[in-house]
Design an enzyme around this catalytic site. Structure first.
Site, PDB file in Angstrom:
ATOM      1  N   LYS A   1      21.213  -0.866   8.586  1.00 26.82           N
ATOM      2  CA  LYS A   1      20.571  -1.692   7.563  1.00 26.82           C
ATOM      3  C   LYS A   1      19.293  -1.022   7.080  1.00 26.82           C
ATOM      4  CE  LYS A   1      18.061  -4.454  10.996  1.00 26.82           C
ATOM      5  NZ  LYS A   1      17.752  -5.802  11.497  1.00 26.82           N
TER       6      LYS A   1
ATOM      7  N   TYR B   1     -12.546   7.071  -0.317  1.00 18.89           N
ATOM      8  CA  TYR B   1     -13.040   5.799  -0.853  1.00 18.89           C
ATOM      9  C   TYR B   1     -13.853   5.035   0.179  1.00 18.89           C
ATOM     10  CZ  TYR B   1      -9.894   6.018  -4.930  1.00 18.89           C
ATOM     11  OH  TYR B   1      -9.259   6.357  -6.092  1.00 18.89           O
TER      12      TYR B   1
END
Length: 353
Positions: free
Chosen positions: A35, A249
């Protein structure tokens, strides 16, 4: 040379892991959970390789995933769909001989009325309180399915990551007692962690998932899972920074000593978690290079001071693989290996070996 991050998917390793896990529960057939695009590794390629190695039972979450796998493995193998099938999906499910896992008495009633002769599976909840027919409703399940019995009966372990957890033995006992009411059905209980538990947890079919791809709970002695992929990203620039300067940042990392920094083409836009900021690491030639500053959308900066001779534009740094174990990287990012590999996006180019 591409400047994209890449995942080298090691199909031989995945097959080797499948065989090794299968040997831990002798007497049970080793299925495979593919999956979520085979946990980010590519469902088509992985299913094809496992089928060639002898796998005859596959597990997916959605009908669309089952359709993809059926197109690769042909008509022979069983493909079970954990989340069942909606009304509009029934035609495809029957045509492709997918096996929906029914998770409620209502699902069972609807499916039997619609497709009385088509195979189906039933999930019995033995303690997860997530999906499945509750234990106290099994008498109603027996009555409702008498004329059209299920082909598969399954349940799911709550805490198989901890082999010593008493819930494992309790669930196994409950499942064994309830499943005996369906003598013609194939029984399945164990995920990767269940396969690792000593004792008879295999029943008829085991369902290894994350263990196929090199992750999951600690493996038993003598088994060292092989990496299913090597995630790499190319260095774009190398620069020298002074003590006292900040990186990235928000200036979340300040250098206490001069450092050589490399910026690589990988970020949360590729599915690599922002939570790895100032915690995760890469490897250059086996030398760990810590992530410094924030993981941004397209870029990560790593401190390559200890590997400066290898750090050049165009060189690929490893973020998951033989030098950076999946679960180690995931732990540093505050998550689990499942999330790390399933989250990798389409910008990460899969290359199969």
């Amino acid at each position: 040379m591409s400047l994209h991050p890449r995942a080298l998917v090691h199909l031989e390793n995945i097959v080797a892991n499948w065989r090794a896990i299968g040997a831990m529960q002798p007497g049970a057939e080793a299925g495979a959970v593919v999956k979520a695009n085979a946990y980010g590794h590519g469902a088509g390629q992985v299913a094809k390789a496992l089928h060639a190695a002898g796998c005859q039972t596959f597990f997916v979450a959605y009908v669309e995933e089952g359709m993809e796998v059926r197109g690769v493995v042909g008509d022979g193998p069983d493909i079970l769909v954990f989340n069942g099938a909606s009304e509009i999906e029934r035609i495809e499910v029957e045509k492709l001989r997918l096996i929906p896992v029914l998770n409620s008495l209502t699902d069972l009633d609807t499916w039997i009325k619609y497709a009385r002769s088509s195979p189906y599976a039933v999930h019995i909840d033995t303690g997860m309180n997530r999906l499945g027919i509750r234990s106290e409703d099994v008498p109603a399940l027996i009555t409702a399915s008498r004329d059209a019995p299920p082909a598969h009966i399954m349940s799911h372990l709550v805490d198989s990551d901890d082999p010593a957890c008493p819930l494992n033995a309790a669930q196994r006992q409950t499942f064994s007692e309830l499943a005996q009411h369906f003598p013609t059905a194939r029984k399945s209980l164990s995920n990767t962690g269940g396969c690792y538990i000593c004792g008879d947890f295999g029943f008829d079919v085991i369902r290894p998932g994350i263990g196929l791809y090199g992750g999951g709970p600690p493996a038993p002695a003598g088994h060292r899972p092989l990496p299913g992929m090597t995630l790499e990203a190319p260095i774009l620039t190398v620069q020298h920074a002074k003590a006292g300067e900040s990186v990235g940042y928000g200036a979340t990392h300040k250098l206490t000593v001069p450092a050589t920094l490399a910026t690589v083409a990988l970020g949360y836009g590729d599915g690599f978690p922002r939570s790895a900021s100032n915690n995760g690491y890469a490897s250059l030639g086996g030398t760990p290079c810590p992530i410094v500053g924030r993981v941004s959308m397209d870029l990560i900066t790593i401190d390559v001071s200890a590997a400066r001779d290898l750090a050049k534009p165009g060189v690929f740094a490893q973020f998951i693989g033989p030098e950076v174990p999946l679960e180690d990287q995931a732990k540093r990012a505050g998550t689990v290996g499942y999330e790390l590999v399933t989250g990798l996006g389409d910008r990460v180019r899969r290359i199969y070996d």
